[in-house]
Design an enzyme around this catalytic site. Structure first.
Site, short mmCIF file in Angstrom:
data_model
loop_
_atom_site.label_atom_id
_atom_site.label_comp_id
_atom_site.label_asym_id
_atom_site.label_seq_id
_atom_site.Cartn_x
_atom_site.Cartn_y
_atom_site.Cartn_z
N GLY A 14 0.91 -1.19 -0.27
CA GLY A 14 0.00 -0.32 -0.07
C GLY A 14 0.70 1.39 0.02
N PRO B 69 12.26 0.71 21.80
CG PRO B 69 12.33 2.41 20.03
CD PRO B 69 12.18 1.08 20.62
CD GLU C 158 5.94 -4.55 19.11
OE1 GLU C 158 4.90 -4.00 19.35
OE2 GLU C 158 6.67 -4.54 18.19
O1 48C Z 1 3.46 -2.10 4.49
C1 48C Z 1 2.70 -1.67 5.28
N1 48C Z 1 2.01 -1.46 4.87
C2 48C Z 1 1.54 -1.16 5.89
O2 48C Z 1 -0.19 -0.35 5.12
C3 48C Z 1 0.71 -1.33 6.84
C4 48C Z 1 2.32 -2.21 7.87
N2 48C Z 1 3.28 -2.21 6.77
C5 48C Z 1 4.50 -3.02 6.75
O3 48C Z 1 4.30 -3.62 8.08
C6 48C Z 1 5.65 -2.01 7.32
O4 48C Z 1 5.97 -3.27 6.61
C7 48C Z 1 5.52 -1.93 7.98
O5 48C Z 1 7.05 -1.55 8.75
C8 48C Z 1 5.67 -2.93 9.31
C9 48C Z 1 4.27 -2.35 11.02
N3 48C Z 1 4.67 -1.68 11.23
C10 48C Z 1 4.43 -0.33 11.27
O6 48C Z 1 3.73 -0.34 10.91
C11 48C Z 1 5.50 0.03 12.14
N4 48C Z 1 6.73 0.00 11.85
C12 48C Z 1 4.68 0.42 13.67
#
Ligand code: 48C
Length: 359
Positions: free
Chosen positions: A129, A239, A308
């Site tokens: 997305g 963190p 997580e």
């Molecule tokens: O690639 C996406 N698209 C989204 O719409 C939501 C999450 N993700 C993947 O999941 C990304 O790689 C994000 O880094 C990961 C979930 N992690 C996060 O959304 C924040 N770092 C908490």
């Protein structure tokens, strides 16, 4: 017999000198090899060639490389100490896993040891997305800081394969694009990573790769992330909670969930956005988290922070063999605490309402 003239005598003397030097060199080298071999014989009584010992224990067999062909000197570096070092942080867990902080390791020494082991490292990153917008910075900064000088394959999972930016990469490093369907729930995109990591390992990596790290895409590298992070099961301290008491950790607290951690349980709060280790260990972690997440879903429950939460439950039971400090996944919106001497990888500032399909 004619008296030997001066020139002949000189040639004979020079030849004898050369042979003497050669003998000393060979006996010197041979002594090392024999002593190493003998060591192996005495160590494990039945004779095994040194090569088989090295092959069997290459993971824990950390060999200091010769500096060069012609002498037996090794890498020179500042004398280590067991009585002087960082006093502001803890560098080992109660189960004796190292906690990696800046100033607790010698990067030059570690690289010289692991460069010899000819290891290959994989990284997975999901850009589904609108998160595709983070990929360029992720890849460009990975090229500058993530296992520089090693063989690295970065697996990009995305629903927009044609939008993956071209990034110039050094020899032995490349991006591998894998198509995945999009979803209208960010929770599902995030949680599904475990299943995709499991199948990637099973179908492509088991025979070709030694270590794997699974990383969030909405982050950038700012400093070295290298051989100091290698280990069996490697977790990263989140963190946001490393000063808090465990009762404040955002674990899944409903006993009905397979990610449940009771108030008096839990060691640290680990990130879902950065973890890794050996292929075998990460495969077991991903498979377990995926199955627990799916079985929870069948019973109509989704853990507080999706995969997580399941990762934290897993690491409570299966202790990580190496723990990386929050240097390895900081958050740009936070001011730097005094114990954070370097930020290596950090989540960028973003407005989730703008980028998630659902908030
Ligand atoms: O690639 C996406 N698209 C989204 O719409 C939501 C999450 N993700 C993947 O999941 C990304 O790689 C994000 O880094 C990961 C979930 N992690 C996060 O959304 C924040 N770092 C908490």
């Amino acid at each position: 017999m004619h008296a030997l003239n001066g020139k002949t005598v000189t040639v004979i003397l020079l030849t004898a000198l050369m042979l003497g030097v050669l003998y000393c060199y060979i006996s010197q080298t041979f002594r090392f090899v024999v002593s190493f071999q003998e060591e192996q014989e005495t160590d494990d009584s039945s004779f095994r060639s040194s090569a088989s010992v090295v092959l069997k224990t290459h993971v824990f067999h950390l060999v200091a490389p010769d500096q060069n062909m012609w002498d037996y000197r090794h890498l020179q570096y500042k004398q280590p100490s067991i009585v002087e070092g960082r006093t502001d942080v803890v560098t080992v867990t109660p189960w004796l896993a190292p906690v990696v902080w800046e100033g607790t390791f010698n990067p030059v020494l570690l690289d010289s040891i692991y460069q010899q082991q000819n290891i290959s490292v994989a990284a997975t990153v999901f850009a589904v997305g609108k998160y595709i917008m983070f990929l360029k910075n992720f890849l460009e900064t990975a090229e500058q800081h993530f296992f520089v000088g090693f063989r690295v394959h970065i697996y990009v999972f995305t629903d927009q394969p044609n939008e993956v930016p071209q990034v110039k990469m050094a020899d032995g490093r490349k991006v591998m694009v894998r198509s995945v369907p999009s979803s209208n729930r960010w929770q599902e995109i995030s949680a599904r990573r475990m299943e995709l990591i499991q199948t990637l390992i099973e179908e492509e990596l088991l025979k070709t790769t030694d270590y794997i790290f699974c990383l969030d895409v909405d982050s950038k590298f700012h400093g070295r992330w290298g051989a100091e992070s290698l280990g069996g099961l490697v977790a990263v301290i989140h963190p946001g909670y490393y000063w808090d008491s465990r009762s404040k950790f955002p674990y899944e607290r409903r006993p009905q969930s397979r990610a449940y951690v009771a108030p008096e349980e839990g060691d640290f709060y680990y990130c879902g956005g950065a973890f890794g280790g050996s292929l075998q260990e990460v495969h077991l972690l991903a498979k377990t988290c995926r199955l627990n997440f799916e079985n929870d879903a069948v019973e109509g429950i989704e853990a507080a922070w999706q995969e997580e939460s399941h990762l934290n439950r897993y690491m409570w039971i299966n202790k990580p063999s190496k723990v990386l400090s929050p240097e390895y996944l900081w958050q740009d919106f936070k001011s730097r605490n005094r114990e954070i001497h370097i930020i290596r990888f950090s989540g960028v500032v973003k407005n989730y309402a703008d980028i998630r399909p659902n908030v």
